[in-house]
Design a protein around this motif. Structure first.
Motif, mmCIF file in Angstrom:
data_model
loop_
_atom_site.group_PDB
_atom_site.id
_atom_site.type_symbol
_atom_site.label_atom_id
_atom_site.label_comp_id
_atom_site.label_asym_id
_atom_site.label_seq_id
_atom_site.Cartn_x
_atom_site.Cartn_y
_atom_site.Cartn_z
ATOM 1 N N THR A 1 23.030 23.011 1.615
ATOM 2 C CA THR A 1 23.854 21.931 1.092
ATOM 3 C C THR A 1 23.199 21.406 -0.189
ATOM 4 O O THR A 1 22.055 21.746 -0.497
ATOM 5 C CB THR A 1 24.003 20.790 2.110
ATOM 6 O OG1 THR A 1 22.702 20.304 2.454
ATOM 7 C CG2 THR A 1 24.728 21.251 3.364
ATOM 8 N N PHE A 2 23.928 20.564 -0.913
ATOM 9 C CA PHE A 2 23.421 19.995 -2.158
ATOM 10 C C PHE A 2 23.585 18.481 -2.133
ATOM 11 O O PHE A 2 24.668 17.980 -1.852
ATOM 12 C CB PHE A 2 24.190 20.556 -3.363
ATOM 13 C CG PHE A 2 24.024 22.036 -3.537
ATOM 14 C CD1 PHE A 2 22.957 22.544 -4.254
ATOM 15 C CD2 PHE A 2 24.926 22.913 -2.980
ATOM 16 C CE1 PHE A 2 22.803 23.909 -4.411
ATOM 17 C CE2 PHE A 2 24.782 24.276 -3.126
ATOM 18 C CZ PHE A 2 23.713 24.784 -3.855
ATOM 19 N N THR B 1 23.512 15.328 -4.626
ATOM 20 C CA THR B 1 23.600 15.064 -6.055
ATOM 21 C C THR B 1 23.628 13.567 -6.300
ATOM 22 O O THR B 1 24.109 12.790 -5.475
ATOM 23 C CB THR B 1 24.857 15.700 -6.695
ATOM 24 O OG1 THR B 1 26.013 15.174 -6.061
ATOM 25 C CG2 THR B 1 24.842 17.209 -6.544
ATOM 26 N N ILE C 1 20.275 17.352 -8.941
ATOM 27 C CA ILE C 1 20.794 18.250 -7.906
ATOM 28 C C ILE C 1 19.618 18.649 -7.024
ATOM 29 O O ILE C 1 18.620 19.177 -7.523
ATOM 30 C CB ILE C 1 21.431 19.510 -8.519
ATOM 31 C CG1 ILE C 1 22.466 19.125 -9.580
ATOM 32 C CG2 ILE C 1 22.046 20.384 -7.428
ATOM 33 C CD1 ILE C 1 22.858 20.276 -10.476
ATOM 34 N N TRP D 1 26.682 25.581 -6.366
ATOM 35 C CA TRP D 1 27.051 24.251 -6.818
ATOM 36 C C TRP D 1 27.457 24.348 -8.275
ATOM 37 O O TRP D 1 26.756 24.996 -9.053
ATOM 38 C CB TRP D 1 25.887 23.271 -6.692
ATOM 39 C CG TRP D 1 26.293 21.880 -7.094
ATOM 40 C CD1 TRP D 1 26.771 20.903 -6.269
ATOM 41 C CD2 TRP D 1 26.280 21.323 -8.412
ATOM 42 N NE1 TRP D 1 27.057 19.781 -7.007
ATOM 43 C CE2 TRP D 1 26.761 20.021 -8.339
ATOM 44 C CE3 TRP D 1 25.915 21.810 -9.668
ATOM 45 C CZ2 TRP D 1 26.879 19.182 -9.433
ATOM 46 C CZ3 TRP D 1 26.044 20.993 -10.774
ATOM 47 C CH2 TRP D 1 26.514 19.683 -10.649
ATOM 48 N N PRO D 2 28.531 23.726 -8.717
ATOM 49 C CA PRO D 2 29.521 23.100 -7.839
ATOM 50 C C PRO D 2 30.271 24.148 -7.049
ATOM 51 O O PRO D 2 30.296 25.316 -7.455
ATOM 52 C CB PRO D 2 30.430 22.351 -8.817
ATOM 53 C CG PRO D 2 30.288 23.079 -10.114
ATOM 54 C CD PRO D 2 28.906 23.661 -10.115
#
Length: 107
Positions: A15-16, A18, A27, A103-104
């Motif tokens: 997962t990220f 931000t 990020i 990402w994105p």
């Protein structure tokens, strides 16, 4: 429905996180694995903008514990409105585990 939520919680994933601080975007890719792993982590960052295109690749070997979200890195960048950026993170044990996330998210 509850079964799907439970399966998502029990599966390995990238997962990220931000955040935005003025013009800077931070990020932070995170990985959560269901089993401990001696893994290779690769992060590929591509930026396309007015000044051209640049690519940066980082590779590390990490010991990743099970069932704990682990920050893999932290990237702070200034993204101009005309820029196109992509971060692709891959975590692999060289055998059965091979996770990749972008990402994105692709549309």
């Amino acid at each position: 429905m509850h079964t799907l939520v439970l399966l998502a919680a029990l599966s390995s994933q990238i997962t990220f996180k931000t955040s935005q601080d003025g013009a800077l975007t931070t990020i932070t890719p995170q990985v959560t694995l269901t089993q401990s792993c001696q893994c290779q982590v690769q992060m590929r960052f591509v930026r396309k903008g007015k000044g051209g295109e640049s690519t940066s690749v980082q590779r590390n070997n990490l010991s990743i514990p099970a069932n704990r979200p682990i920050d893999l890195s932290r990237l702070r960048i200034n993204i101009e409105p005309s820029d196109s950026v992509t971060l692709i993170v891959t975590v692999s044990d060289g055998q059965t585990l091979n996770l990749t996330q972008q990402w994105p998210p692709s549309e």
